[in-house]
Design a protein around this motif. Structure first.
Motif, short mmCIF file in Angstrom:
data_model
loop_
_atom_site.label_atom_id
_atom_site.label_comp_id
_atom_site.label_asym_id
_atom_site.label_seq_id
_atom_site.Cartn_x
_atom_site.Cartn_y
_atom_site.Cartn_z
N PRO A 1 -14.48 -1.85 -7.52
CA PRO A 1 -13.34 -1.53 -6.66
C PRO A 1 -12.79 -0.14 -6.95
O PRO A 1 -12.84 0.33 -8.09
N ALA A 2 -12.27 0.51 -5.92
CA ALA A 2 -11.69 1.83 -6.10
C ALA A 2 -10.54 1.79 -7.09
O ALA A 2 -10.27 2.75 -7.81
N ASP A 3 -9.85 0.66 -7.11
CA ASP A 3 -8.75 0.48 -8.06
C ASP A 3 -8.88 -0.93 -8.63
O ASP A 3 -8.85 -1.91 -7.89
N LEU B 1 -2.62 17.46 -7.88
CA LEU B 1 -3.53 17.12 -8.96
C LEU B 1 -3.75 15.61 -9.03
O LEU B 1 -4.89 15.14 -9.18
N ARG B 2 -2.68 14.84 -8.87
CA ARG B 2 -2.79 13.38 -8.93
C ARG B 2 -3.62 12.85 -7.76
O ARG B 2 -4.43 11.94 -7.92
N VAL B 3 -3.43 13.42 -6.58
CA VAL B 3 -4.18 12.99 -5.39
C VAL B 3 -5.66 13.29 -5.58
O VAL B 3 -6.53 12.46 -5.27
N CYS B 4 -5.99 14.47 -6.10
CA CYS B 4 -7.39 14.85 -6.34
C CYS B 4 -8.04 13.92 -7.36
O CYS B 4 -9.20 13.51 -7.21
N THR B 5 -7.28 13.57 -8.38
CA THR B 5 -7.79 12.66 -9.41
C THR B 5 -8.10 11.30 -8.81
O THR B 5 -9.13 10.69 -9.11
N TYR C 1 10.57 -6.40 -10.96
CA TYR C 1 9.98 -5.77 -12.14
C TYR C 1 8.78 -4.87 -11.86
O TYR C 1 8.25 -4.24 -12.77
N TYR C 2 8.32 -4.80 -10.59
CA TYR C 2 7.20 -3.95 -10.23
C TYR C 2 7.57 -3.20 -8.94
O TYR C 2 7.68 -3.81 -7.89
N GLU C 3 7.76 -1.89 -9.04
CA GLU C 3 8.30 -1.11 -7.92
C GLU C 3 7.45 -1.18 -6.65
O GLU C 3 7.96 -1.03 -5.55
N TYR C 4 6.15 -1.36 -6.81
CA TYR C 4 5.24 -1.29 -5.67
C TYR C 4 4.77 -2.66 -5.18
O TYR C 4 3.80 -2.75 -4.41
N PRO D 1 0.80 -1.24 0.00
CA PRO D 1 0.00 0.00 0.00
C PRO D 1 0.83 1.28 0.00
O PRO D 1 0.46 2.26 -0.66
N LYS D 2 1.94 1.30 0.74
CA LYS D 2 2.75 2.52 0.80
C LYS D 2 3.45 2.78 -0.54
O LYS D 2 3.42 3.90 -1.07
N LEU D 3 4.07 1.74 -1.07
CA LEU D 3 4.79 1.92 -2.33
C LEU D 3 3.84 2.15 -3.50
O LEU D 3 4.15 2.90 -4.44
N TYR D 4 2.66 1.54 -3.44
CA TYR D 4 1.69 1.72 -4.53
C TYR D 4 1.19 3.17 -4.55
O TYR D 4 1.00 3.75 -5.63
N SER D 5 1.01 3.76 -3.37
CA SER D 5 0.57 5.16 -3.31
C SER D 5 1.62 6.07 -3.95
O SER D 5 1.28 7.01 -4.68
N LEU D 6 2.89 5.77 -3.69
CA LEU D 6 3.97 6.55 -4.31
C LEU D 6 4.00 6.34 -5.82
O LEU D 6 4.22 7.28 -6.59
N TRP D 7 3.77 5.11 -6.23
CA TRP D 7 3.76 4.80 -7.67
C TRP D 7 2.63 5.54 -8.36
O TRP D 7 2.79 6.07 -9.47
N LYS D 8 1.46 5.60 -7.70
CA LYS D 8 0.28 6.25 -8.28
C LYS D 8 0.52 7.74 -8.54
O LYS D 8 0.00 8.30 -9.51
N ILE D 9 1.28 8.38 -7.69
CA ILE D 9 1.53 9.82 -7.89
C ILE D 9 2.76 10.05 -8.75
O ILE D 9 3.19 11.19 -8.93
#
Length: 242
Positions: A198-200, A180-184, A229-232, A158-166
């Motif tokens: 699902p939210a995601d 802007l990314r957080v609002c989106t 191969y997947y940062e998050y 969850p922590k790394l995925y949040s960073l990846w999302k932004i």
């Protein structure tokens, strides 16, 4: 405007329905070169054995690279369309040591008649609830050979995925774009709630401590490894506590 009554009478979302017509897994790239490298990383963690259960094998993108290293491989998925694609790949390579089963995390166990040295699930945990993860480990334990392992690959952190999302891991990351990314993301979450999905669509995330806690409850110790191969994402390798 959507009424409160309408919101709470929405039809129930299910991952079974979502994947019912899918023909590809959620790999970052679908090229043979990338999938071969991804499989090689996972084979490193699997580290041997003669029999392998690949739960949630999907379209067989990784399974076909596992097969040459095992005497017997059983691929399992609840999506008919995915299994059909996996079957095509297996037949193309003329593998005679691979069986494919249509089942989910509840029904798979009644269809098995042997134990396995390795039980693996790649990119699957995010579609299971904590209770289902608990039940899966408990049931899988009965089908593990002595010294066998359960390997959950590519669990979403969850922590790394949040960073990846932004965009944190992007080479062209711009700090001022964070708001802007957080609002989106917030808008998408509200929209997903109203549409009963699902939210995601990538699924749920799990803190490593959550998985380790469930593993220990069932008599396993967990080894943690970051995905190459997947940062998050991360891998959880479970072995029986001596």
């Amino acid at each position: 405007m959507v009424s409160v009554e309408t919101v709470f009478k929405r039809s129930k979302f299910s991952w079974e329905d979502y994947f019912s017509d899918k023909k590809k897994g959620g790999h970052r790239f679908s090229t043979e070169e990338f999938l071969a490298k991804e499989a090689k990383e996972k084979l490193f963690h699997l580290n041997g054995g003669k029999t392998l259960l690949d739960f949630g094998c999907g379209a067989g993108e990784l399974l076909i690279y596992y097969a040459p290293y095992y005497e017997k491989v059983v691929g399992v998925d609840f999506s008919r369309s995915m299994l059909l694609e996996a079957k095509k790949k297996v037949l193309k390579r003329k593998y005679e040591n691979v069986d494919l089963l249509l089942a989910d995390d509840r029904t798979v166990w009644e269809k098995l008649d042997t134990k396995f040295d390795q039980i693996t699930a790649a990119g699957v945990v995010q579609y299971l609830t904590p209770e289902q993860v608990d039940s899966f480990i408990r049931n899988a334990s009965a089908y593990l050979s002595e010294g066998g392992k359960i390997s959950f690959f590519d669990i979403i952190d969850p922590k790394l995925y949040s960073l990846w999302k932004i965009g944190w891991f992007s080479q062209d990351f711009i700090p001022r774009d964070i708001l802007l990314r957080v609002c989106t993301c917030c808008v998408k979450r509200v929209s997903a709630f109203l549409e009963n999905r699902p939210a995601d669509i990538i699924g749920n995330s799990y803190n490593p401590n959550q998985i380790e806690s469930i593993a220990r409850k069932n008599g396993f110790q967990m080894e943690y490894a970051k995905s190459v191969y997947y940062e998050y994402r991360y891998h959880a390798i479970l072995t029986k506590i001596p």
